[in-house]
Enzyme design. Structure first.
Site, short mmCIF file in Angstrom:
data_model
loop_
_atom_site.label_atom_id
_atom_site.label_comp_id
_atom_site.label_asym_id
_atom_site.label_seq_id
_atom_site.Cartn_x
_atom_site.Cartn_y
_atom_site.Cartn_z
N HIS A 176 9.71 14.29 -7.67
CA HIS A 176 10.79 14.43 -6.70
C HIS A 176 12.14 13.96 -7.25
CE1 HIS A 176 9.89 10.21 -5.18
NE2 HIS A 176 11.19 10.22 -4.98
N ASP A 223 3.01 12.84 -8.38
CA ASP A 223 4.48 12.87 -8.33
C ASP A 223 5.12 12.44 -9.66
OD1 ASP A 223 7.11 12.91 -7.51
OD2 ASP A 223 6.75 11.82 -5.64
N SER A 229 11.81 4.89 -7.16
CA SER A 229 11.04 6.08 -7.49
C SER A 229 11.06 6.31 -8.98
CB SER A 229 11.63 7.30 -6.80
OG SER A 229 11.14 7.38 -5.51
N1 ARG Z 1 9.39 9.14 0.55
C1 ARG Z 1 9.79 9.19 -0.83
C2 ARG Z 1 11.23 8.74 -0.91
O1 ARG Z 1 11.70 8.08 -0.09
C3 ARG Z 1 9.54 10.52 -1.44
C4 ARG Z 1 10.42 11.64 -0.96
C5 ARG Z 1 10.16 12.95 -1.65
N2 ARG Z 1 8.91 13.55 -1.28
C6 ARG Z 1 8.74 14.38 -0.22
N3 ARG Z 1 7.55 14.84 0.04
N4 ARG Z 1 9.73 14.77 0.53
O2 ARG Z 1 12.11 9.21 -1.54
N1 GLU Z 2 10.61 7.71 -2.64
C1 GLU Z 2 11.55 6.65 -2.74
C2 GLU Z 2 12.63 6.92 -3.79
O1 GLU Z 2 12.99 8.02 -4.01
C3 GLU Z 2 10.84 5.41 -2.99
C4 GLU Z 2 10.20 5.07 -1.74
C5 GLU Z 2 10.83 3.89 -1.10
O2 GLU Z 2 11.80 4.01 -0.35
O3 GLU Z 2 10.27 2.84 -1.41
O4 GLU Z 2 13.23 6.09 -4.34
#
Ligand code: ARG
Ligand code: GLU
Length: 707
Positions: free
Chosen positions: A83, A219, A642
């Protein structure tokens, strides 16, 4: 009785640091070393950060300005999340070469794809520059003068620090400006895409599983840093060579067991650990539910549309992804703060702080004044939340906002003419996504506006619901912004006369009305900015200084600010609700359980199924012969982490951080070791995909692997 017990409990737990809480400054890690070693770490703080020798920090990079990456070979190869690399994967895809859907693997260096604009930043060293930054600052001066001196000092110090070198210096405040650190960075600008799994591996589970455990997302994506032949950052050139990092991570295939020590090394973006009870209440208890309710409306319209056809699915997928990401996180945050009685805990601490501060002139008034500041900010914040999530988030009003800037922004007529002409050219693309006659855009615009109006934040619309609704529908139907031909015609040759027409457009007029109401009525803009940008920061600086002075033995970590940090903890499951325990590992079997060819998020690649059927896992299988996919740890992480390396007690790479469990997302404000978990990709699954699934064994062969 119960009440008494609870208040006693609060009294002994005032802003105490919880086990596993904290995002620590690598340069000051000595302070945590004993604790880390007691928890199982077998390396030293100096192995992690050292300015005299190559150390783990040399293997960690900031990926653009929002993700982390780690070197895994001596040829500049690094890992981050799928991502994080998403934009570069999609923007290099075409219909014939759809890397997002099918994945991409460079089978030779020549096939690697240059990524324009992508940077990889390595920290060379950091330094405490508090004294220099605060030189000339006095307690008596105004906040404005103080800020001016500080920014001048920062400019001078950073320029001097990198004089005659190719490094870049960044100075950031810590503990609300009680301390300043300078970061000397090396910024690489020739970064190339090397590999990415198909999205049904790299984004398996999609937005359905986002923030969720059990998780099965592969991921990750891979890039390579190139530099000039003499090893320095350089713009893309075919003469560039792979960068040889001072240190790359050793990959361990041993895996971790529950309770094993682990740490995450990366770039967390932002946390709000020291805010007062008022700030916590406003953001977690009041603002979040408003945002969630308004996003419920948007998501409902998009999801209904997406269920109708695969074309619609594709059309709205990325919009939904970005709306749903915050939407889910805030739900967890509010729930977590309520469950922990976070606001009451803060209040209890504040009473204690006040007792301590009563005889100290420097601190005596700080909490009452913060309370007063938030009392003023409160209604403005709520109103702005509605404005941002209702007005600013419908396509129609967003565009009306752009027209507002065109009309009233301070640029010349010729600049306006040029901007409008350019904007006119983009309308084909925009209108291909715009649902003029269907329910989506009109529905979102009208329903979110009505919700805001009902809450009392759009009185300018009138008193009668049916009339308000009619006004909104008319604005949508009659606006030139919903009519491509008329709009393009008007903007293609934009003159002040055309501007008059635009001014009278019902959608533009509505935006102007809303905007003046929210920002300018009763001087709200000035009041907000002076309190939010001057008063509160100054008071918070004093308050946080007091917090540390009050309990000098506590090692308080500074809030995340997109600088390199170490978080440590252990692999651990958790109990999200009654009678449910989450085991901290997921395996390929779970992917097969979720498999559903009819649900986009749960489609499984035939090749992966075949590998599962034959159990062809090679050396990547775990002890039981299963294929591990993801695992949970108690490390304190946030957005920006991330792609961060997840390391074992010996500092070897065992995983890649990519998410948190939504039940613990209040950790930005308040950490709870019982619920806060970060989600990591198991490095064995990552290597299995590269090697066995994609047949890109040469990339694995570049790595240093211990079995
Ligand atoms: N929750 C993660 C973050 O905060 C991953 C976001 C990307 N993945 C998704 N399925 N939308 O960034
Ligand atoms: N998916 C998050 C990021 O893009 C990390 C998840 C979180 O917020 O801990 O940094």
């Amino acid at each position: 009785m119960r009440k008494l017990f609870i208040s006693l409990l609060f009294a002994v737990l005032p802003l105490a640091m919880m086990a596993d809480e904290g995002m620590w400054i690598p340069m000051l890690l000595q302070k945590n070393e004993a604790d880390m070693q007691k928890a199982g770490m077998r390396i030293t703080a100096k192995d992690i950060y050292d300015i005299n020798h190559a150390c783990l920090k040399d293997a960690v990079i900031l990926f653009n300005q929002g993700c982390t990456g780690e070197f895994v070979s001596d040829q500049g190869l690094f890992l981050t999340n799928h991502h994080c690399g998403y934009y570069y994967i999609t923007s290099n895809s075409t219909v014939e070469h759809d890397y997002l859907t099918h994945g991409f693997w460079a089978m030779s260096r020549e096939q690697e794809i240059p990524c324009r604009g992508l940077t990889a930043t390595r920290l060379v060293r950091m330094e405490d520059v508090t004294a220099q930054v605060l030189e000339g600052v006095t307690d008596q001066m105004s906040e404005k003068d103080r800020a001016a001196i500080i920014s001048k000092n920062i400019e001078r110090i950073s320029a001097k620090a990198v004089e005659g070198s190719h490094y870049k210096a960044v100075i950031k405040p810590f503990y609300y400006g009680n301390q300043y650190f300078m970061y000397i960075n090396e910024v690489f600008t020739d970064v190339r895409l090397v590999g990415a799994p198909p999205s049904n591996i790299g984004k398996f589970g999609g937005d359905t599983d986002n923030w969720i455990w059990p998780r099965h997302t592969g991921d990750f994506s891979m890039f390579r840093v190139y530099c000039s032949p003499d090893g320095k950052p350089a713009a893309f050139s075919s003469d560039n060579v792979p960068y040889k990092p001072l240190k790359h991570l050793t990959v361990s295939l041993k895996g971790l067991n529950e309770d094993d020590f682990t740490f995450v090394f990366g770039y967390p973006g932002s946390t709000q650990r020291y805010v007062t009870s008022d700030a916590m209440r406003i953001s977690a208890i009041e603002v979040n539910p408003i945002r969630i309710a308004l996003r419920d409306i948007r998501l409902k319209y998009y999801k209904d549309a997406m269920e109708q056809s695969p074309a619609q699915r594709l059309k709205y997928a990325s919009k939904v992804a970005s709306i749903a990401n915050g939407w889910k996180k805030w739900q967890g945050e509010t729930l977590g703060i309520e469950r922990l009685q976070g606001v009451a805990k803060k209040e209890a601490y504040e009473r204690q702080f006040q007792r301590w501060a009563n005889d100290k002139p420097e601190y005596r008034d700080v909490l009452p004044r913060l309370h007063q500041a938030y009392a003023t900010l409160h209604p403005i914040t709520i109103e702005r939340t509605y404005f941002d999530e209702a007005v600013r988030s419908s396509d129609l009003m967003q565009r009306a906002g752009l027209m507002y800037t065109l009309l009233y922004g301070a640029t010349s007529d010729s600049a306006k003419h040029a901007w409008a002409g350019n904007f006119a050219k983009q309308q084909d693309k925009y209108f291909s996504d715009f649902d003029k006659h269907g329910p989506i855009d009109k529905g979102i615009f009208v329903d979110t506006y009505i919700l805001m109006w009902k809450a009392g934040y759009a009185p300018y619309l009138g008193k009668e619901e049916s009339a308000v609704r009619k006004k909104l529908v008319t604005a949508f139907d009659k606006s030139i912004l919903t009519n491509k031909d008329r709009l393009v015609k008007l903007l293609s040759d934009y003159t002040p006369k055309q501007g008059k027409k635009l001014e009278n457009d019902p959608a533009v007029a509505l935006f102007s009305e809303a905007y003046s109401y929210v920002y300018h009525k009763d001087n709200k803009l000035q009041i907000h900015d002076s309190i939010a940008y001057h008063v509160v920061p100054a008071l918070m600086r004093t308050y946080v200084k007091g917090i540390m002075e009050k309990d000098p033995d506590v090692n308080y970590f500074p809030d995340a600010n997109l600088t390199l940090r170490v978080a440590y903890g252990a692999v651990k499951g958790f109990k999200p609700k009654d009678a449910t325990y989450y085991v901290p590992y997921s395996t390929l079997a779970g992917i097969m359980e979720k498999e559903n060819p009819d649900i986009y998020d749960y489609v499984v690649e035939p090749r992966l199924k075949e590998l599962y059927r034959t159990k062809d896992y090679g050396r990547y299988a775990d002890r039981n012969g299963d294929m591990p996919v993801c695992f949970l740890t108690t490390c304190h992480t946030t957005g920006g982490n991330s792609g961060s390396p997840v390391l074992n007690a010996d500092g070897q790479l065992v995983g890649v951080n990519f998410d948190r469990c939504w039940e613990g997302t209040m950790s930005d404000l308040l950490f709870d070791p019982n619920y806060c978990r970060n989600i990591c990709l198991d490095i064995r699954y990552c290597l299995f995909i590269i090697d066995k699934f994609a047949g890109a064994r040469h990339l694995v062969d570049e790595m240093t692997i211990v079995q």
